[in-house]
Design a protein around this motif. Sequence first.
Motif: not given
Length: 248
Positions: A36-40
Amino acid sequence: MTTAKRSALVTGATRGIGRGIAERLAVDGFDLTISARDPEALAATADHLRSLGGVTVVARAGELGEPDDITAVVEAHRMAHGDLSVLVLNAGVGSLGKIGDIPMHRFQRLVDLNLRAPLLYLQAALPLLRAAAESDPRHGAKVIAMSSITGVYAEPQLAVYGATKAALGMLIETLNIEQGSSGITGTAIAPGYVDTDLAAWKHDDLSPDSMMPVSDVAELVGSLVAMSRRTMVGQVVMARSSSDGRRA
């Protein structure tokens, strides 16, 4: 006879349908790569998935519109898991617009993220899918593509979105013709509105409890990936029970 460990790669895995599918696969014992785009958000999702089944989970952030990121996600899966039993092409984007009004930059974005990106994932993953099909004579390898009921039946203001999803469905149908005999089979799942945050904009017209639950989509995926390589299911339309079956 010992069955080889199966693995799956799920795109758009941090929320909604993608997260639900990843959860189901983790419970079923699949080792996972999630993107996905958001690492967190991705790291938090990976920890959650590990807690469900004690499986190995690799998290690799990437932009769907960046070909190099797609290559890197597939390579991360190869390094961790070797081959690929199930590729879940879930990530995509939606946009409203009448045919006479939708600007070309939005059209191009829909084509890039809903059609080009899945094709790039397929091209990068085919060697790993072939390897899994060879090593698993019972199941072969599966591709699950999240299409839309708007790619099967027309919906106002969703012409371009629906067109990209219809093209995705045809991509899967052609994959079956080209690769089915080698044990790789694909299914395009075409649901109406599913109760996720991405469908919240419809709440003025449709209550959440009239939409399909994510768990029903995940249940279908669980059944599809459990099937033998001798059965091919090219497309499944999932309609809301409160609809006429031909509307999102």
